[in-house]
Design a protein around this motif. Structure first.
Motif, short mmCIF file in Angstrom:
data_model
loop_
_atom_site.label_atom_id
_atom_site.label_comp_id
_atom_site.label_asym_id
_atom_site.label_seq_id
_atom_site.Cartn_x
_atom_site.Cartn_y
_atom_site.Cartn_z
N ASN A 60 -28.07 -5.60 104.80
CA ASN A 60 -27.15 -5.62 105.94
C ASN A 60 -27.59 -6.61 107.02
N MET A 61 -28.26 -7.69 106.61
CA MET A 61 -28.59 -8.73 107.57
C MET A 61 -27.30 -9.33 108.14
N ALA A 112 -19.60 -4.63 94.30
CA ALA A 112 -20.30 -5.59 95.15
C ALA A 112 -19.27 -6.35 95.98
N HIS A 113 -19.62 -6.61 97.25
CA HIS A 113 -18.76 -7.38 98.15
C HIS A 113 -19.65 -8.28 99.00
N LYS A 114 -19.12 -9.43 99.39
CA LYS A 114 -19.94 -10.41 100.09
C LYS A 114 -20.24 -10.05 101.54
N THR A 115 -19.32 -9.38 102.23
CA THR A 115 -19.49 -9.22 103.68
C THR A 115 -19.34 -7.80 104.21
N LEU A 116 -18.92 -6.85 103.42
CA LEU A 116 -18.79 -5.48 103.92
C LEU A 116 -20.16 -4.85 104.10
N PRO A 117 -20.33 -3.99 105.11
CA PRO A 117 -21.62 -3.31 105.29
C PRO A 117 -21.92 -2.39 104.10
#
Length: 287
Positions: A60-61, A112-117
């Motif tokens: 979660n960077m 998997a998702h690129k930008t969701l927390p």
């Protein structure tokens, strides 16, 4: 671990992994078809059940970079929706660590998702057949120009997209504090590759499933002349290019779109031709 998954553990290694092992090194969507019995058992695995969880200490960077592309992680998953192309990942990653630090289980209902927390929960609807599932997002990806979500093997099976490897989908996040899933599961036939094994999923009316027709949006401009200029740059592509007027934030805007298209592989080929033209921002647009 879900009860349904626990019950299947003795069966899966013998029936499923044996069938998949013969295709080591091949793309996940090209793996051998497991026995119908294994697929039938996998199809009974229940969807993920949204629950309130703290954010993972890993994954979660605020920002990260992969293959030269920088991504910015969202602070919240509230009210997130997205339309585009889904893919799936399986045996090549099974048993390895996800971005959240958890071990990837291709039999679980995850994504998997690129930008969701991480973690969060998604409802995923296959717009080509109307099937809907719920998955838990615990990993980053897919790092492909033209994909919005990577699904586990079982999630892809339940959406009936294993054979093609991809599907047009709509995803929306679910709030565990308020979500209540309705509708009883029904039996629907899987693809021919599953030897007729039943696949569970909420049935929707056939008319509710969108036709396989979409666009690649490559630019949005306030000035019509700028939109036309980009359209001219794309003239060499072997696909229709159009400029459509739209209302965005109460003002007129002009969208430059490639299409309509009805084939994901053709769309991928067109996307590969955009970077040499200096176009790096694009999205799938369903209408």
């Amino acid at each position: 671990m879900k009860p349904g998954l626990d019950r299947m553990r003795p069966l899966l290694p013998a029936l499923l992994l044996a069938a998949l092992a013969g295709c080591a090194g091949a793309p996940d969507k090209k793996v051998a078809t497991p026995p119908a019995r294994a697929l039938e058992e996998l199809a009974k695995i229940p969807d993920a059940v949204p629950k309130v969880e703290p954010k993972s200490e890993l994954g979660n960077m605020k920002t990260y970079e992969v293959f030269g592309q920088r991504y910015y992680v969202l602070d919240s998953s509230d009210n997130f929706t997205q339309e585009g192309i889904a893919s799936w990942y399986g045996p090549k990653f099974h048993g390895k660590k996800t971005s959240s630090g958890e071990i990837y289980d291709m039999y679980a209902m995850t994504a998997a998702h690129k930008t969701l927390p991480l973690p969060c929960y998604l409802e995923v609807k296959n717009l080509e057949n109307g099937r809907t599932i719920v998955v838990r997002v615990n990993d980053r990806g897919p790092f492909h120009d033209n994909r919005i979500v990577d699904l586990s093997y079982t999630a892809a099976l339940k959406l009936d997209m294993l054979d093609k490897g991809t599907a047009l989908v709509k995803i929306r996040t679910l709030d565990p504090r308020t979500h209540r899933r309705g509708g009883a599961p029904v039996q629907r036939r899987a693809s021919a590759a599953a030897d007729g094994a039943p696949v569970e999923g909420r049935a929707l009316a056939a008319a509710d499933a969108a036709p396989l027709e979409f666009y690649i949006q490559v630019g949005v401009f306030a000035d019509y002349n700028n939109a036309e200029s980009l359209k001219d740059r794309l003239a060499a592509l072997a696909a229709p290019i159009r400029v459509d007027e739209a209302r965005l934030n109460e003002t007129s805007a002009y969208r430059v779109k490639i299409g309509p298209l009805n084939n994901i592989e053709a769309a991928d080929e067109l996307v590969n031709q955009l970077a040499p033209l200096g176009i790096y921002e694009h999205r799938i647009l369903l209408e």
